[in-house]
Design an enzyme around this catalytic site. Structure first.
Site, PDB file in Angstrom:
ATOM      1  N   GLY A 122      56.855  -0.690  40.788  1.00 56.65           N
ATOM      2  CA  GLY A 122      57.670  -0.459  41.850  1.00 56.65           C
ATOM      3  C   GLY A 122      56.864  -1.158  43.111  1.00 56.65           C
ATOM      4  N   GLY A 189      29.004  14.868  38.921  1.00 56.20           N
ATOM      5  CA  GLY A 189      30.040  15.641  39.762  1.00 56.20           C
ATOM      6  C   GLY A 189      30.263  16.809  38.753  1.00 56.20           C
ATOM      7  N   GLY A 191      32.494  19.228  39.593  1.00 48.41           N
ATOM      8  CA  GLY A 191      33.781  19.758  40.128  1.00 48.41           C
ATOM      9  C   GLY A 191      34.580  20.257  38.852  1.00 48.41           C
ATOM     10  N   ARG A 280      38.791  11.919  42.843  1.00 45.67           N
ATOM     11  CA  ARG A 280      39.851  11.035  42.752  1.00 45.67           C
ATOM     12  C   ARG A 280      40.425  10.623  44.156  1.00 45.67           C
ATOM     13  NH1 ARG A 280      41.859  10.924  37.721  1.00 45.67           N
ATOM     14  NH2 ARG A 280      44.014  10.339  38.399  1.00 45.67           N
ATOM     15  N   HIS A 452      48.905  49.123  29.575  1.00 43.51           N
ATOM     16  CA  HIS A 452      47.666  49.444  29.041  1.00 43.51           C
ATOM     17  C   HIS A 452      47.702  49.352  27.682  1.00 43.51           C
ATOM     18  CE1 HIS A 452      43.894  51.361  28.568  1.00 43.51           C
ATOM     19  NE2 HIS A 452      44.503  52.139  27.330  1.00 43.51           N
TER      20      HIS A 452
HETATM   21  P1  FAD Z   1      50.209  11.125  38.704  1.00 45.16           P
HETATM   22  O1  FAD Z   1      50.334  12.224  37.784  1.00 45.16           O
HETATM   23  O2  FAD Z   1      48.879  10.441  38.760  1.00 45.16           O
HETATM   24  O3  FAD Z   1      51.408  10.115  38.425  1.00 45.16           O
HETATM   25  C1  FAD Z   1      51.618   8.693  39.194  1.00 45.16           C
HETATM   26  C2  FAD Z   1      52.254   7.811  38.291  1.00 45.16           C
HETATM   27  O4  FAD Z   1      52.771   6.798  38.988  1.00 45.16           O
HETATM   28  C3  FAD Z   1      51.494   7.585  37.320  1.00 45.16           C
HETATM   29  O5  FAD Z   1      52.187   7.296  36.165  1.00 45.16           O
HETATM   30  C4  FAD Z   1      51.175   6.024  37.819  1.00 45.16           C
HETATM   31  O6  FAD Z   1      50.819   5.116  36.814  1.00 45.16           O
HETATM   32  C5  FAD Z   1      52.447   5.607  38.429  1.00 45.16           C
HETATM   33  N1  FAD Z   1      52.460   4.683  39.374  1.00 45.16           N
HETATM   34  C6  FAD Z   1      51.621   4.485  40.483  1.00 45.16           C
HETATM   35  N2  FAD Z   1      51.917   3.500  41.118  1.00 45.16           N
HETATM   36  C7  FAD Z   1      53.119   2.936  40.715  1.00 45.16           C
HETATM   37  C8  FAD Z   1      53.876   1.897  40.868  1.00 45.16           C
HETATM   38  N3  FAD Z   1      53.740   1.072  41.943  1.00 45.16           N
HETATM   39  N4  FAD Z   1      54.903   1.687  40.225  1.00 45.16           N
HETATM   40  C9  FAD Z   1      55.394   2.114  39.144  1.00 45.16           C
HETATM   41  N5  FAD Z   1      54.594   3.498  38.783  1.00 45.16           N
HETATM   42  C10 FAD Z   1      53.293   3.721  39.292  1.00 45.16           C
HETATM   43  N6  FAD Z   1      46.102  19.472  37.911  1.00 45.16           N
HETATM   44  C11 FAD Z   1      46.599  20.659  37.835  1.00 45.16           C
HETATM   45  O7  FAD Z   1      47.169  21.351  38.306  1.00 45.16           O
HETATM   46  N7  FAD Z   1      46.027  21.450  36.602  1.00 45.16           N
HETATM   47  C12 FAD Z   1      45.171  20.896  35.691  1.00 45.16           C
HETATM   48  O8  FAD Z   1      44.861  21.544  34.733  1.00 45.16           O
HETATM   49  C13 FAD Z   1      44.500  19.812  35.796  1.00 45.16           C
HETATM   50  N8  FAD Z   1      43.761  19.184  35.058  1.00 45.16           N
HETATM   51  C14 FAD Z   1      43.463  17.806  35.324  1.00 45.16           C
HETATM   52  C15 FAD Z   1      42.625  17.048  34.213  1.00 45.16           C
HETATM   53  C16 FAD Z   1      42.276  15.881  34.378  1.00 45.16           C
HETATM   54  C17 FAD Z   1      41.106  15.236  33.376  1.00 45.16           C
HETATM   55  C18 FAD Z   1      42.675  15.277  35.670  1.00 45.16           C
HETATM   56  C19 FAD Z   1      42.235  13.737  35.666  1.00 45.16           C
HETATM   57  C20 FAD Z   1      43.610  15.667  36.468  1.00 45.16           C
HETATM   58  C21 FAD Z   1      44.009  16.962  36.168  1.00 45.16           C
HETATM   59  N9  FAD Z   1      44.837  17.923  37.362  1.00 45.16           N
HETATM   60  C22 FAD Z   1      45.200  18.973  37.062  1.00 45.16           C
HETATM   61  C23 FAD Z   1      45.365  16.921  38.272  1.00 45.16           C
HETATM   62  C24 FAD Z   1      46.771  16.323  38.294  1.00 45.16           C
HETATM   63  O9  FAD Z   1      46.676  15.538  37.039  1.00 45.16           O
HETATM   64  C25 FAD Z   1      47.461  15.573  39.158  1.00 45.16           C
HETATM   65  O10 FAD Z   1      47.299  16.470  40.371  1.00 45.16           O
HETATM   66  C26 FAD Z   1      48.861  15.166  39.100  1.00 45.16           C
HETATM   67  O11 FAD Z   1      49.183  14.398  38.183  1.00 45.16           O
HETATM   68  C27 FAD Z   1      49.317  14.487  40.109  1.00 45.16           C
HETATM   69  O12 FAD Z   1      50.714  14.189  40.125  1.00 45.16           O
HETATM   70  P2  FAD Z   1      51.212  12.929  40.672  1.00 45.16           P
HETATM   71  O13 FAD Z   1      52.595  12.976  40.372  1.00 45.16           O
HETATM   72  O14 FAD Z   1      51.043  13.118  42.269  1.00 45.16           O
HETATM   73  O15 FAD Z   1      50.418  11.705  40.113  1.00 45.16           O
HETATM   74  P1  AMP Z   2      35.912  17.136  42.408  1.00 45.64           P
HETATM   75  O1  AMP Z   2      36.388  16.311  43.510  1.00 45.64           O
HETATM   76  O2  AMP Z   2      36.145  18.541  42.195  1.00 45.64           O
HETATM   77  O3  AMP Z   2      36.326  16.474  41.035  1.00 45.64           O
HETATM   78  O4  AMP Z   2      34.212  16.993  42.302  1.00 45.64           O
HETATM   79  C1  AMP Z   2      33.434  16.027  42.543  1.00 45.64           C
HETATM   80  C2  AMP Z   2      31.988  16.452  42.561  1.00 45.64           C
HETATM   81  O5  AMP Z   2      31.270  15.049  42.500  1.00 45.64           O
HETATM   82  C3  AMP Z   2      31.762  16.949  44.079  1.00 45.64           C
HETATM   83  O6  AMP Z   2      31.357  18.285  43.901  1.00 45.64           O
HETATM   84  C4  AMP Z   2      30.998  15.800  44.673  1.00 45.64           C
HETATM   85  O7  AMP Z   2      29.736  16.622  45.497  1.00 45.64           O
HETATM   86  C5  AMP Z   2      30.189  15.166  43.557  1.00 45.64           C
HETATM   87  N1  AMP Z   2      29.452  13.878  43.758  1.00 45.64           N
HETATM   88  C6  AMP Z   2      30.006  12.915  44.421  1.00 45.64           C
HETATM   89  N2  AMP Z   2      29.140  11.766  44.492  1.00 45.64           N
HETATM   90  C7  AMP Z   2      28.035  12.243  43.672  1.00 45.64           C
HETATM   91  C8  AMP Z   2      26.997  11.458  43.320  1.00 45.64           C
HETATM   92  N3  AMP Z   2      26.479  10.266  43.512  1.00 45.64           N
HETATM   93  N4  AMP Z   2      25.907  12.404  42.465  1.00 45.64           N
HETATM   94  C9  AMP Z   2      26.083  13.604  42.296  1.00 45.64           C
HETATM   95  N5  AMP Z   2      27.353  14.146  42.544  1.00 45.64           N
HETATM   96  C10 AMP Z   2      28.081  13.411  43.268  1.00 45.64           C
END
Ligand code: FAD
Ligand code: AMP
Length: 475
Positions: A122, A189, A191, A280, A452
């Protein structure tokens, strides 16, 4: 002629698909556009969360937890087994099945609510015109809406000079799809994502080293919790190196050689696989045409006000592509709020009560302020805590690690933050979110009857401890 909608949502993640369903429930003619292609080559609405984030990571965390407990904890229960084997492709296939079921479910929900779904890219133009470039290569489709909700999500940050190659140097997508357990896994990282995916492969037998630039472990968590968590994770074999900045990485003879800098200078480390999980960034590539009227911040986020309005009239933005924590439930709540605002209803999000969860074992969960945040703000507060080691249900289940900590205002007793490190922290935190949402006091938690034996009694006892009247620990 452009087809006209009341609401067009671009992005079908937990922000976008939830916004679309709520808008449709409110009687608005709604379209949702999502470009995600599932592993089967078909549309897979659900975004990062369902496809390569929250859900698949939890599926593998659960599988790997079974494997780990079978080897390390069942003996304590008097259960022995002669051999444990692991079939990684089967584990990954189970995870893919869970994802497929849920993305299929989202498709059904969109259909059931009469949301028109487009599988494509989109692009927002002037005056809420939208063009869809279908993923199947079909002709561009022109649409027009009264309101557009941008929910394009986020993508992993790449470190300059360390590009993802999808096999050796990977992001979350790659680390959720290894076909065998790497003998050594480097994670840049420490995190939330690094800890969760590092835990998966550590439990399955990889030797995992997390390289973290910051000197503090999990700085957003309360420091008492992060200290305990660091100790527990070390016991599990996760090697977290703080104050270690990754400078470069090269692939040589099937190994990733990483150069890091720490207090002792530069050194080299070699891994079979490298996961880069350094955060991210908002994803807006191709989303906005030059005349869309939508401004970005200097951090690349779509600029929005408190109620998710962008700089273009009738255009809203939610989820990972805007300010605030990158969490699925935050994205969904924003989606609901925007749909309701569009329908003329009042809506408001309390960002102060968004719960955070890290799905390690034990889990970490919190809501509200940490002690270090309250200290920095000069707030006057009191604390109460309770260890799971003194909770009957936790001990019965062999889950005595961790604690509950509650922070409350010294004068009014209003709860300012709750921090949990322990089994099922992700579920336990819900009670605390409710209490804070109702501006509850620690006395409220102390007077609520908790069944409990349950893990939730640790919350009850921490609240009692705050007033010097805990029963099962010294005050
Ligand atoms: P997204 O989920 O990223 O969805 C956006 C969608 O829009 C995607 O499908 C993308 O491809 C599509 N899109 C983008 N641009 C366009 C376009 N121009 N046209 C059409 N489609 C498009 N959060 C939690 O709360 N709990 C968790 O346990 C958790 N675990 C995670 C684990 C991992 C490994 C990762 C990577 C993330 C995790 N998160 C978690 C974060 C969570 O996934 C995001 O915060 C959440 O998905 C954000 O939702 P959103 O709808 O903003 O974006
Ligand atoms: P999050 O944003 O929770 O996924 O965490 C990402 C983590 O990566 C943060 O704690 C950052 O300090 C760490 N980080 C970012 N760049 C580097 C790097 N070059 N080497 C080691 N750690 C990093």
């Amino acid at each position: 002629m452009s087809e006209k909608f009341d609401v067009i949502v671009i992005g079908g993640g937990p922000g976008g698909y939830v916004a679309a369903i709520r808008a449709a429930q409110l009687g608005l003619k709604t379209a949702c556009i999502d470009n995600f292609i599932g592993k089967d080559g078909k549309a897979a609405p659900g975004g990062t969360c369902l496809n390569v984030g929250c859900i698949p990571s939890k599926a593998l965390l659960d599988s790997s937890k079974h494997y780990y407990h079978l080897q390390h904890d069942y003996g304590n229960h008097g259960i022995s087994i002669s051999a444990v084997a692991i079939d990684v492709p089967k584990m990954i296939a189970r995870k893919d099945g869970v994802v497929k079921k849920l993305t299929g479910g989202v498709s059904q929900l969109l259909k059931g609510n009469k949301v028109t779904f487009y599988h494509g890219n989109g692009r927002l133009g002037a005056n809420r015109s939208v063009k869809v470039t279908p993923q199947d290569g079909g002709d561009v489709i022109a649409l027009q809406a009264e309101n557009v909700i941008l929910a394009s999500g986020s993508v992993p940050i790449e470190i300059p000079g360390i590009p993802f190659d999808g096999e050796y140097i990977v992001d979350n997508t790659g680390a959720l799809d290894f076909d065998q357990v790497p003998a050594t896994l480097g994670v840049i990282g420490a995190g939330v994502i690094g800890l969760e995916l590092g835990s998966v492969w550590n439990r399955l037998g990889a030797s995992v080293v997390l390289l973290e630039a910051l000197a503090d472990f999990l700085p957003l968590a309360d420091r008492d919790i992060s200290k305990q968590a660091a100790r527990e994770f070390k016991k599990q074999g996760l090697d977290v190196r703080l104050g270690t900045l990754v400078k470069s990485a090269q692939l040589e003879d099937g190994k990733v050689n990483v150069t890091v800098e720490d207090a002792n200078g530069q050194s080299q480390h070699s891994f079979d696989r490298l996961l880069v999980s350094v955060g991210r960034k908002p994803y807006t590539e191709g989303l906005l045409s030059e005349d869309s009227g939508v401004s970005l911040t200097d951090r690349g986020q779509i600029d929005v006000d408190e109620q998710s309005r962008t700089s273009a009239p009738g255009v809203w933005a939610i989820g990972d592509c805007v300010r605030g924590p990158m969490l699925a439930h935050k994205a969904s709540e924003e989606g609901v709020a925007v749909a309701e605002l569009i329908a003329g209803k009042p809506a408001h999000i309390h960002f102060d009560t968004v719960p955070w969860v890290v799905y390690t074992d034990p889990e970490i969960a919190w809501v509200g302020k940490s002690e270090q945040e309250l200290e920095a703000a000069g707030a006057s507060y009191k604390t109460g805590s309770f260890p799971f080691a003194a909770n009957g249900r936790a001990l019965a289940g062999g889950q005595g690690a961790g604690m509950v900590k509650i922070l409350a205002d010294s004068e009014t007793d209003e709860i300012l933050g709750v921090h949990i490190f322990g089994a099922n922290a992700s579920e336990l935190i819900a009670e605390c979110v409710v209490a804070m949402e109702f501006q509850g006091s620690s006395e409220d938690l102390a007077r609520i009857i908790h069944a409990h034996p349950t893990l939730s009694e640790a919350i009850h006892e921490a609240a009692l401890h705050l007033d010097g009247r805990a029963i099962h620990r010294g005050n």
